[in-house]
Write an enzyme that holds these catalytic residues in place. Structure first.
Site, PDB file in Angstrom:
ATOM      1  N   HIS A 196      -3.311  87.664  28.057  1.00 16.41           N
ATOM      2  CA  HIS A 196      -3.278  88.941  28.784  1.00 16.41           C
ATOM      3  C   HIS A 196      -4.683  89.551  28.849  1.00 16.41           C
ATOM      4  O   HIS A 196      -5.234  89.957  27.825  1.00 16.41           O
ATOM      5  CB  HIS A 196      -2.311  89.861  28.046  1.00 16.41           C
ATOM      6  N   ARG A 197      -5.270  89.553  30.020  1.00 18.20           N
ATOM      7  CA  ARG A 197      -6.657  90.021  30.247  1.00 18.20           C
ATOM      8  C   ARG A 197      -7.644  89.179  29.426  1.00 18.20           C
ATOM      9  O   ARG A 197      -8.693  89.678  29.006  1.00 18.20           O
ATOM     10  CB  ARG A 197      -6.808  91.504  29.925  1.00 18.20           C
TER      11      ARG A 197
ATOM     12  N   GLU B 224      -4.870  85.550  32.223  1.00 19.14           N
ATOM     13  CA  GLU B 224      -4.296  86.560  33.122  1.00 19.14           C
ATOM     14  C   GLU B 224      -5.390  87.473  33.665  1.00 19.14           C
ATOM     15  O   GLU B 224      -6.277  87.917  32.920  1.00 19.14           O
ATOM     16  CB  GLU B 224      -3.252  87.398  32.376  1.00 19.14           C
TER      17      GLU B 224
ATOM     18  N   ASP C  19      -5.961  90.908  36.343  1.00 20.31           N
ATOM     19  CA  ASP C  19      -5.451  91.945  37.245  1.00 20.31           C
ATOM     20  C   ASP C  19      -6.489  92.140  38.341  1.00 20.31           C
ATOM     21  O   ASP C  19      -7.695  92.134  38.067  1.00 20.31           O
ATOM     22  CB  ASP C  19      -5.284  93.277  36.497  1.00 20.31           C
TER      23      ASP C  19
ATOM     24  N   HIS D  38      -7.927  96.127  35.495  1.00 16.12           N
ATOM     25  CA  HIS D  38      -6.553  96.615  35.440  1.00 16.12           C
ATOM     26  C   HIS D  38      -6.398  98.008  36.053  1.00 16.12           C
ATOM     27  O   HIS D  38      -5.505  98.256  36.854  1.00 16.12           O
ATOM     28  CB  HIS D  38      -6.086  96.638  33.980  1.00 16.12           C
TER      29      HIS D  38
ATOM     30  N   GLU E 162      -2.430  89.012  38.820  1.00 16.28           N
ATOM     31  CA  GLU E 162      -1.611  90.127  39.294  1.00 16.28           C
ATOM     32  C   GLU E 162      -2.309  90.888  40.421  1.00 16.28           C
ATOM     33  O   GLU E 162      -3.464  91.294  40.297  1.00 16.28           O
ATOM     34  CB  GLU E 162      -1.301  91.109  38.149  1.00 16.28           C
TER      35      GLU E 162
ATOM     36  N   GLN F 140       1.582  87.299  40.479  1.00 12.05           N
ATOM     37  CA  GLN F 140       2.567  88.284  40.010  1.00 12.05           C
ATOM     38  C   GLN F 140       2.275  89.633  40.660  1.00 12.05           C
ATOM     39  O   GLN F 140       1.121  89.967  40.955  1.00 12.05           O
ATOM     40  CB  GLN F 140       2.480  88.430  38.489  1.00 12.05           C
TER      41      GLN F 140
HETATM   42  O1  G3P Z   1       1.211  91.770  34.454  1.00 10.93           O
HETATM   43  C1  G3P Z   1       2.124  92.181  33.573  1.00 10.93           C
HETATM   44  C2  G3P Z   1       1.407  92.391  32.316  1.00 10.93           C
HETATM   45  O2  G3P Z   1       0.084  92.096  32.525  1.00 10.93           O
HETATM   46  C3  G3P Z   1       1.475  93.700  31.704  1.00 10.93           C
HETATM   47  O3  G3P Z   1       1.138  94.705  32.579  1.00 10.93           O
HETATM   48  O4  G3P Z   1      -0.081  96.791  32.848  1.00 10.93           O
HETATM   49  O5  G3P Z   1      -1.118  94.975  31.515  1.00 10.93           O
HETATM   50  O6  G3P Z   1      -0.888  94.730  33.957  1.00 10.93           O
HETATM   51  P1  G3P Z   1      -0.300  95.311  32.715  1.00 10.93           P
HETATM   52 CA    CA Z   2      -1.250  92.445  34.455  1.00 17.92          CA
END
Ligand code: G3P
Ligand code: CA
Length: 296
Positions: A39-40, A66, A68, A81, A148, A190
Site C-alpha cells: 500500500h503506497r 500500489e 494512487d 493519494h 487506483e 482499482q
Molecule cells: O485503494 C484502496 C486502498 O488503497 C485504501 O484506500 O485511501 O489508501 O487509497 P486509500
Molecule cells: Ca489506494
C-alpha cells in the site's frame, strides 16, 4: 501492395476481439493465491509513494506495488493519494491547480524525516512527487502494479491517460497482456467509481479491475443487483478491514468475485484475513504479509 478485403462481419469480429467486445467477461485473477499489495509501497518504513518505498516493497517480496493517481492541471498523472498537499508538504495547495512539473518541484521527504525521526534518512530530504511515468520508467516490467484512479469522473480522461502511459512504457501491449512477475497480471486497476471502471473495461477488458467500497463503517453487504452488475466488469472488490466479515467474503467469492482488504498492518489482523480466505490485502508492511502468507 494489393490488400485482401475481409467480409464486413469478419472485420467486426476481429475488431471486437482486439478492442474488447461489449459484455466481455472480467479478466481472470489467479486462483488460490493470496496477494500482498504494498500500500503506497512499503509505506510503514519509508515515505509513501516514493521510489525508496517501492524498492523496499519489491525487496520484501510484495506481489504488487500500489499507486494512487491524481490528475494534475496539465492533464498528467501524479502518484499521490491526497487531492490537497497539506498533509505531505505543509502547504495548502491542491494537485489539480498545479502542473506535474510544479508538483514534482515540491519536496515531501523533509517533513517525513521531521515527523518520523525513527525512520528518518538524510537521503529522503530531497524526495519529491513522481509522475506515473517516472515510476513506470524506474521499474518497467520488473514489478506488478496495482493502480487506483482517484476522482476519475472529474475529467473523464484518466482512463485514457493510464492506458496510454502503461502502453508507452511496455507494461501492457496489445490484448491479451503478457503475465508479469510471479505469473500474475502485470497490472490491476482499482477505483471507487463504477463509471470509470466501466470505461476501462470497455477499453481493455483484459485488465483485472477492482471496485472499491467504503461501507461508511458499516458491516460489508451488497445487494444481489449490485453483485450482478459487478460480474459484468469487475474481477474483484476492495473493502475496508473494519467492514469485512467471513460471511460476506464467502458470499462474494461464491459469485466468482475476488476480495481484497484494505489497509491491514497488524500481524494478528493479517493472519485473521488470510485464515478467512481473503484473496489479498493492502498493507504498509508487505514483509509481514509475505511471511504470514507463506505460513511463517
Ligand atoms: O485503494 C484502496 C486502498 O488503497 C485504501 O484506500 O485511501 O489508501 O487509497 P486509500
Ligand atoms: Ca489506494
Amino acid at each position: 501492395m494489393k490488400r485482401t478485403q475481409l467480409p464486413g462481419f469478419l472485420m467486426t469480429v476481429l475488431l471486437l476481439t482486439a478492442c474488447g467486445a461489449p459484455g466481455s467477461e472480467p479478466a481472470a485473477l489467479p486462483d488460490d493465491r493470496f496477494l500482498t499489495i504494498a500500500h503506497r509501497g512499503a509505506s510503514a518504513y519509508r515515505p509513501e509513494h516514493s521510489i525508496p518505498a517501492y524498492l523496499l516493497a519489491d525487496e520484501m517480496g510484495a506481489d504488487y506495488i500500489e499507486l494512487d493517481l491524481q490528475m494534475t492541471k496539465d492533464g498528467k498523472l501524479a502518484v499521490i493519494h491526497d487531492s490537497r498537499l497539506d498533509r505531505l508538504t505543509g502547504t495548502d495547495e491542491r494537485v489539480k491547480d498545479l502542473t506535474l512539473a510544479e508538483l514534482k518541484s515540491l519536496p515531501y521527504g523533509k517533513l517525513f524525516n521531521e515527523e518520523h525521526p525513527d525512520l528518518a534518512d538524510s537521503d529522503y530530504a530531497g524526495i519529491s512527487f513522481s509522475g506515473l511515468i517516472d515510476v513506470l520508467a524506474r521499474f518497467g516490467t520488473s514489478v506488478n502494479y496495482y493502480i487506483e484512479l482517484k476522482s476519475p469522473d472529474r475529467s473523464g480522461k484518466m482512463e485514457e491517460a493510464v492506458i496510454r502511459d502503461l502502453t508507452a512504457y511496455g507494461i501492457i501491449g496489445d490484448p491479451p497482456m503478457e503475465p508479469g512477475p510471479g505469473g500474475l497480471p502485470p497490472i490491476i486497476l482499482q477505483s471507487f467509481s463504477e463509471d470509470s471502471l466501466m470505461r476501462l473495461h470497455e477499453k481493455r477488458p483484459d485488465i483485472p479491475l477492482i471496485k472499491l467500497y467504503s461501507f461508511k463503517g458499516n458491516a460489508a453487504d451488497l445487494h444481489s443487483d449490485e453483485i450482478r452488475k459487478l460480474q459484468n466488469y469487475a474481477s474483484g472488490i476492495g473493502i475496508p478491514a473494519g467492514s469485512t466479515h467471513a460471511g460476506f467474503v464467502e458470499k462474494i467469492q461464491g459469485r466468482g468475485i475476488d476480495v481484497h482488504i484494505f489497509t491491514v498492518n497488524d500481524e494478528d489482523e493479517i493472519r485473521k484475513f488470510i485464515d478467512m480466505g481473503a484473496d489479498g490485502i493492502f498493507t504498509d508492511r508487505p514483509d509481514v504479509a509475505v511471511r504470514l502468507s507463506a505460513g511463517g
